[in-house]
Design a protein around this motif. Structure first.
Motif, PDB file in Angstrom:
ATOM      1  N   ASN A 113       0.843  -1.192   0.000  1.00  0.00           N
ATOM      2  CA  ASN A 113       0.000   0.000   0.000  1.00  0.00           C
ATOM      3  C   ASN A 113       0.882   1.248   0.000  1.00  0.00           C
ATOM      4  N   ARG A 114       0.269   2.422   0.104  1.00  0.00           N
ATOM      5  CA  ARG A 114       1.032   3.665   0.001  1.00  0.00           C
ATOM      6  C   ARG A 114       2.007   3.853   1.158  1.00  0.00           C
ATOM      7  N   ALA A 115       1.786   3.140   2.249  1.00  0.00           N
ATOM      8  CA  ALA A 115       2.692   3.226   3.400  1.00  0.00           C
ATOM      9  C   ALA A 115       3.815   2.198   3.310  1.00  0.00           C
ATOM     10  N   GLY A 116       3.823   1.419   2.246  1.00  0.00           N
ATOM     11  CA  GLY A 116       4.866   0.414   2.074  1.00  0.00           C
ATOM     12  C   GLY A 116       4.599  -0.875   2.813  1.00  0.00           C
ATOM     13  N   GLU A 117       3.376  -1.056   3.283  1.00  0.00           N
ATOM     14  CA  GLU A 117       3.014  -2.269   4.027  1.00  0.00           C
ATOM     15  C   GLU A 117       2.487  -3.337   3.069  1.00  0.00           C
ATOM     16  N   THR A 118       2.811  -4.576   3.351  1.00  0.00           N
ATOM     17  CA  THR A 118       2.309  -5.680   2.538  1.00  0.00           C
ATOM     18  C   THR A 118       0.867  -5.972   2.887  1.00  0.00           C
ATOM     19  N   VAL A 119      -0.011  -5.872   1.899  1.00  0.00           N
ATOM     20  CA  VAL A 119      -1.436  -6.121   2.136  1.00  0.00           C
ATOM     21  C   VAL A 119      -1.941  -7.299   1.297  1.00  0.00           C
ATOM     22  N   GLY A 120      -1.036  -7.946   0.587  1.00  0.00           N
ATOM     23  CA  GLY A 120      -1.400  -9.087  -0.245  1.00  0.00           C
ATOM     24  C   GLY A 120      -0.287  -9.401  -1.217  1.00  0.00           C
ATOM     25  N   ILE A 121      -0.634 -10.026  -2.316  1.00  0.00           N
ATOM     26  CA  ILE A 121       0.347 -10.268  -3.371  1.00  0.00           C
ATOM     27  C   ILE A 121      -0.299  -9.927  -4.717  1.00  0.00           C
ATOM     28  N   GLU A 122       0.540  -9.662  -5.704  1.00  0.00           N
ATOM     29  CA  GLU A 122       0.080  -9.474  -7.069  1.00  0.00           C
ATOM     30  C   GLU A 122       1.032 -10.223  -7.988  1.00  0.00           C
ATOM     31  N   GLY A 123       0.534 -10.586  -9.163  1.00  0.00           N
ATOM     32  CA  GLY A 123       1.382 -11.338 -10.071  1.00  0.00           C
ATOM     33  C   GLY A 123       0.892 -11.304 -11.501  1.00  0.00           C
ATOM     34  N   ILE A 124       1.767 -11.731 -12.366  1.00  0.00           N
ATOM     35  CA  ILE A 124       1.447 -11.869 -13.782  1.00  0.00           C
ATOM     36  C   ILE A 124       1.827 -13.275 -14.222  1.00  0.00           C
ATOM     37  N   THR A 125       0.882 -13.957 -14.837  1.00  0.00           N
ATOM     38  CA  THR A 125       1.106 -15.302 -15.353  1.00  0.00           C
ATOM     39  C   THR A 125       0.995 -15.266 -16.874  1.00  0.00           C
ATOM     40  N   ARG A 126       2.039 -15.693 -17.539  1.00  0.00           N
ATOM     41  CA  ARG A 126       2.036 -15.693 -19.002  1.00  0.00           C
ATOM     42  C   ARG A 126       1.694 -17.081 -19.518  1.00  0.00           C
ATOM     43  N   ASP A 127       0.662 -17.164 -20.327  1.00  0.00           N
ATOM     44  CA  ASP A 127       0.259 -18.409 -20.968  1.00  0.00           C
ATOM     45  C   ASP A 127       1.122 -18.576 -22.215  1.00  0.00           C
ATOM     46  N   LEU A 128       2.045 -19.535 -22.174  1.00  0.00           N
ATOM     47  CA  LEU A 128       3.001 -19.665 -23.264  1.00  0.00           C
ATOM     48  C   LEU A 128       2.347 -20.063 -24.580  1.00  0.00           C
ATOM     49  N   SER A 129       1.229 -20.760 -24.511  1.00  0.00           N
ATOM     50  CA  SER A 129       0.551 -21.137 -25.753  1.00  0.00           C
ATOM     51  C   SER A 129      -0.035 -19.894 -26.428  1.00  0.00           C
ATOM     52  N   LEU A 130      -0.533 -18.936 -25.620  1.00  0.00           N
ATOM     53  CA  LEU A 130      -1.037 -17.689 -26.188  1.00  0.00           C
ATOM     54  C   LEU A 130       0.106 -16.829 -26.703  1.00  0.00           C
ATOM     55  N   ALA A 131       1.233 -16.870 -25.991  1.00  0.00           N
ATOM     56  CA  ALA A 131       2.403 -16.106 -26.427  1.00  0.00           C
ATOM     57  C   ALA A 131       2.883 -16.592 -27.787  1.00  0.00           C
ATOM     58  N   ASP A 132       2.889 -17.918 -27.972  1.00  0.00           N
ATOM     59  CA  ASP A 132       3.300 -18.476 -29.263  1.00  0.00           C
ATOM     60  C   ASP A 132       2.381 -18.007 -30.383  1.00  0.00           C
ATOM     61  N   LYS A 133       1.079 -17.942 -30.086  1.00  0.00           N
ATOM     62  CA  LYS A 133       0.133 -17.490 -31.102  1.00  0.00           C
ATOM     63  C   LYS A 133       0.380 -16.039 -31.485  1.00  0.00           C
ATOM     64  N   GLN A 134       0.780 -15.230 -30.481  1.00  0.00           N
ATOM     65  CA  GLN A 134       1.061 -13.831 -30.761  1.00  0.00           C
ATOM     66  C   GLN A 134       2.272 -13.684 -31.678  1.00  0.00           C
ATOM     67  N   LEU A 135       3.211 -14.626 -31.565  1.00  0.00           N
ATOM     68  CA  LEU A 135       4.442 -14.536 -32.347  1.00  0.00           C
ATOM     69  C   LEU A 135       4.335 -15.181 -33.719  1.00  0.00           C
ATOM     70  N   GLU A 136       3.300 -15.986 -33.922  1.00  0.00           N
ATOM     71  CA  GLU A 136       3.158 -16.703 -35.192  1.00  0.00           C
ATOM     72  C   GLU A 136       3.236 -15.806 -36.427  1.00  0.00           C
ATOM     73  N   PRO A 137       2.544 -14.655 -36.447  1.00  0.00           N
ATOM     74  CA  PRO A 137       2.605 -13.822 -37.654  1.00  0.00           C
ATOM     75  C   PRO A 137       3.999 -13.312 -37.976  1.00  0.00           C
ATOM     76  N   TYR A 138       4.880 -13.276 -36.957  1.00  0.00           N
ATOM     77  CA  TYR A 138       6.218 -12.731 -37.158  1.00  0.00           C
ATOM     78  C   TYR A 138       7.253 -13.814 -37.473  1.00  0.00           C
ATOM     79  N   SER A 139       6.941 -15.059 -37.111  1.00  0.00           N
ATOM     80  CA  SER A 139       7.912 -16.135 -37.252  1.00  0.00           C
ATOM     81  C   SER A 139       8.294 -16.381 -38.700  1.00  0.00           C
TER      82      SER A 139
END
Length: 254
Positions: free
Chosen positions: A116-142
């Motif tokens: 939070n704004r006071a620098g206290e831990t109030v939970g967690i946050e994250g990003i999960t990348r789906d590699l199968s979707l990432a591959d699809k995004q790169l297909e047009p460029y491959s």
């Protein structure tokens, strides 16, 4: 876009800014946030779609055990507890997670404490990348991977667009049209930008302008200066002076 104030009660109570709408633009990654009890307080639309939630409100309060097999959910909860206890992020966790069907898909997750704004831990946050979707995004460029590699390795030489097209069994017009559709510039413009990027590196290292022009595939210094200014907004000489004066750093090509 979620506007219901009840959904964001956690953020208000814990002096947090609401999640950025930037997370909604992710095309291959889930963003999520949980409270100290491991219950979801936010997730982006891609996350909701993947796990078939009607909306954010239907996810709030649930845990990983409510949406994932127990063996996977328990491991995720252990990682979350470690993060909240130590205050240290965990990067690039490779996981097999069920997709929309019964098929398991590879994901890579990075998680950190939610502060939070006071620098206290109030939970967690994250990003999960789906590699199968990432591959699809790169297909047009491959399809152009070898073309791009060839340009990057041979930018100092004369590059024949017709030969690049023939390597992909395309006519010149088809090659140029498809290349521009993917990279937002023509093959010739891409070659020029590659040469200018290489020139910037040499100029930063203090190399003289004339030699830089020759080594980067320009026919003469005058033409090099003209093209450099068009893309960088400064002549090569002005570029070097700006670096020497340390007034500002120029890293971007238009």
């Amino acid at each position: 876009m979620v506007n219901n104030s009840d959904v964001f009660a956690f953020y208000t109570q814990n002096s947090l800014d609401k999640p950025s709408q930037l997370f909604e633009t992710l095309s291959d990654s889930f963003y999520f946030a949980k409270n100290l009890n491991g219950r979801f307080v936010y997730a982006n639309q891609l996350f909701l779609d993947h796990f078939k939630f009607d909306g954010l409100k239907s996810l709030i309060g649930k845990t990983d055990l409510d949406i994932l097999p127990r063996s996977i959910g328990e491991k995720i909860q252990q990682d979350d507890q470690h993060i909240m206890k130590t205050g240290q992020a965990i990067a690039n966790i490779v996981e097999l997670i069920p997709g929309n069907s019964s098929k398991m898909r590879w994901h890579v997750t990075t998680k950190s404490p939610l502060l939070n704004r006071a620098g206290e831990t109030v939970g967690i946050e994250g990003i999960t990348r789906d590699l199968s979707l990432a591959d699809k995004q790169l297909e047009p460029y491959s399809q152009f991977k070898n073309t791009v590699g060839f340009i990057q390795q041979n930018f100092s030489e004369s590059i024949d667009i017709s030969k690049l097209a023939s390597q992909l069994h395309m006519s010149i017009s088809t090659f140029e049209r498809q290349f521009k559709a993917r990279f937002a510039c023509s093959p010739s413009q891409f070659i020029k930008k590659t040469r200018i990027a290489a020139a910037c590196k040499l100029l930063r290292e203090g190399q003289n302008i004339s030699l830089t022009a020759t080594q980067c595939g320009f026919c003469d210094q005058s033409y090099f200066t003209k093209e450099f200014k068009t893309l960088m907004g400064l002549t090569p000489k002005q570029f070097q002076k700006s670096l020497a004066a340390s007034t500002h750093k120029i890293d971007f090509i238009k």
